[in-house]
Design a protein around this motif. Structure first.
Motif, PDB file in Angstrom:
ATOM      1  N   LYS A 151       0.812  -1.217   0.000  1.00  0.00           N
ATOM      2  CA  LYS A 151       0.000   0.000   0.000  1.00  0.00           C
ATOM      3  C   LYS A 151       0.851   1.276   0.000  1.00  0.00           C
ATOM      4  O   LYS A 151       1.975   1.309   0.495  1.00  0.00           O
ATOM      5  N   ASN A 163      -4.853   7.453   3.217  1.00  0.00           N
ATOM      6  CA  ASN A 163      -3.645   7.834   3.947  1.00  0.00           C
ATOM      7  C   ASN A 163      -3.120   9.206   3.557  1.00  0.00           C
ATOM      8  O   ASN A 163      -2.453   9.867   4.351  1.00  0.00           O
ATOM      9  N   ASP A 219      -5.661   2.445   1.824  1.00  0.00           N
ATOM     10  CA  ASP A 219      -5.431   1.047   2.197  1.00  0.00           C
ATOM     11  C   ASP A 219      -6.123   0.077   1.241  1.00  0.00           C
ATOM     12  O   ASP A 219      -6.660  -0.939   1.685  1.00  0.00           O
ATOM     13  N   ASP A 246      -2.762  -6.121  -0.340  1.00  0.00           N
ATOM     14  CA  ASP A 246      -2.575  -4.705  -0.667  1.00  0.00           C
ATOM     15  C   ASP A 246      -2.536  -4.512  -2.174  1.00  0.00           C
ATOM     16  O   ASP A 246      -1.884  -5.277  -2.888  1.00  0.00           O
TER      17      ASP A 246
END
Length: 315
Positions: free
Chosen positions: A23, A279, A295, A303
Motif C-alpha cells: 500500500k 492515507n 489502504d 494490498d
C-alpha cells in the motif's frame, strides 16, 4: 469575499496508477506540478511523470535503497527534481528524480514518520515515532537542531514565511513555535481529540487542522483564531490539502469518500468515492488535480499498491 469560480467537479474522473507492491502511504507533487511521488510500505518511492492532457501511460522511476516502509516524502519547494524521503529504517534520503539516484543520506535516531521542507528550501524537519523533531540543513545534510517533546507529535509544518513552525499533538492542541529558535509562542486548543494533520493555505491566510474528532478546523494565521469547521466526515481525519487557489480543501479519513469543501462557505461541494481508508491526499500546485492513496486491497485481501488522481475530463 473573492469571486469563486465553480469547478465542475461532478464531471471529472479519477485515473489509477499501479506500480507499488504494497500500500501507498504518501503522495506528493513537485513544485511545478509535473511529477508525482508515491511512498510505499514496499520500501520504495516512485516518481511518476503525469500527463495532464492526453492519455499516455505514466512513466515511473523507482527510488530504491530504504530498508523499511517509506512513510512520508516531500519535494524541494525550489527545485522540481529533488525529493526527500523519510522511512522507518531511521534514515532520511535525498534523491534526484531524473536519475533515481540517492544523493544524500542522514542516519537519525528513530523511525521517521513525518517530513517537511522549509518553504525556502534550506531546511528539512523530520518527526519520528518517539516525538523527536530533527532539523536538517539541506546543503550539508546534517542535523542542526534536535528537540524531544513530552507529548505526542503528529504532523509538522512551517508557515509560508518560515518564521513559524506548527506541531499538531495528541492532546488536541496545535503548538506554535518561533523559528529558528523553536521557542513556544502559542498553544491553540484546537480540538477535543488528537490533532492528526495540518495544511497551510497557499495564499498564506489560513491553516487547517484535521482531528480524531472527525472535524477539520480552519484558522486565521494572523489572528490565530478558528474561523470555521468542516463537518462532513464521520471518522478521524487523516489527511487534508488546500487546492492551488485556496478555494477548496480536501479531507479524508476512514469514511469511504474524500470530501471537497469550499473554504469560504464551509460547504461540501463534492465527494470522491473511495474503496478504503485514505492515507494521503494532495492537490497539484497548478491544476485542480487531487492525488490520493489509501489502504486499497484486491478481492484476495492483499494490498493493491495503487494511488489515483482525480480531476481528469475523461476516465
Amino acid at each position: 469575499m473573492e469571486e469563486t469560480t465553480t469547478v465542475p467537479f461532478k464531471n471529472l474522473h479519477s485515473r489509477e496508477y499501479q506500480g507499488h507492491k504494497k500500500k501507498v502511504h504518501s503522495v506528493a507533487w513537485n513544485c511545478i506540478g509535473t511529477k508525482l511521488a508515491s511512498g510505499s510500505v514496499d520500501q520504495t518511492a516512485r516518481i511518476w511523470h503525469i500527463e495532464l492532457h492526453g492519455h499516455g501511460k505514466a512513466k515511473d522511476i523507482e527510488l530504491k535503497g530504504h530498508t523499511d516502509s517509506v512513510d512520508q516524502l516531500c519535494w524541494d519547494p525550489k527545485h522540481a527534481d529533488l525529493i526527500a524521503t523519510a522511512s522507518g529504517d531511521k534514515t532520511v534520503r535525498l534523491w534526484d528524480a531524473r536519475s533515481g539516484k540517492c544523493s544524500q543520506q542522514a542516519e537519525l535516531s528513530g523511525e521517521n514518520i513525518n517530513i517537511t521542507y522549509k518553504p525556502d528550501g534550506t531546511h528539512i524537519a523530520v518527526g519520528n515515532r518517539d516525538d523527536e523533531l530533527t532539523i536538517l540543513d539541506v546543503r550539508k545534510f546534517k542535523a542542526i537542531h534536535k528537540r524531544k517533546f513530552g507529548y505526542e507529535v503528529n504532523e509538522i509544518a512551517w508557515n509560508m514565511t518560515g518564521d513559524m513552525f506548527f506541531l499538531t499533538t495528541g492532546n488536541g492542541t496545535v503548538e506554535v513555535l518561533a523559528y529558528p529558535s523553536l521557542r513556544a509562542v502559542d498553544t491553540l486548543m484546537a480540538h477535543t481529540a488528537g490533532c492528526y494533520c495540518i495544511a497551510i493555505d497557499p495564499l498564506g491566510r489560513y491553516f487547517a487542522v484535521g482531528s480524531a474528532d472527525s472535524l477539520v478546523s480552519l484558522w486565521d494565521i494572523s489572528e490565530m483564531l478558528c474561523v470555521r469547521t468542516f463537518t462532513k466526515l464521520e471518522w478521524p481525519v487523516r489527511t487534508i490539502s488546500f487546492n492551488h487557489t485556496g478555494e477548496y480543501i480536501a479531507s479524508a479519513s476512514e469514511d469511504l469518500f474524500i470530501d471537497i469543501s469550499n473554504v469560504q462557505t464551509g460547504r461540501s461541494v463534492h465527494q470522491i468515492p473511495c474503496r478504503a481508508a485514505m492515507n494521503s491526499v494532495e492537490w497539484n500546485p497548478n491544476y485542480n488535480l487531487l492525488a490520493y492513496a489509501g489502504d486499497d486491497k484486491n478481492k484476495y485481501q492483499a494490498d493493491e499498491g495503487v494511488f489515483r488522481i482525480f480531476g481528469f475530463e475523461s476516465a
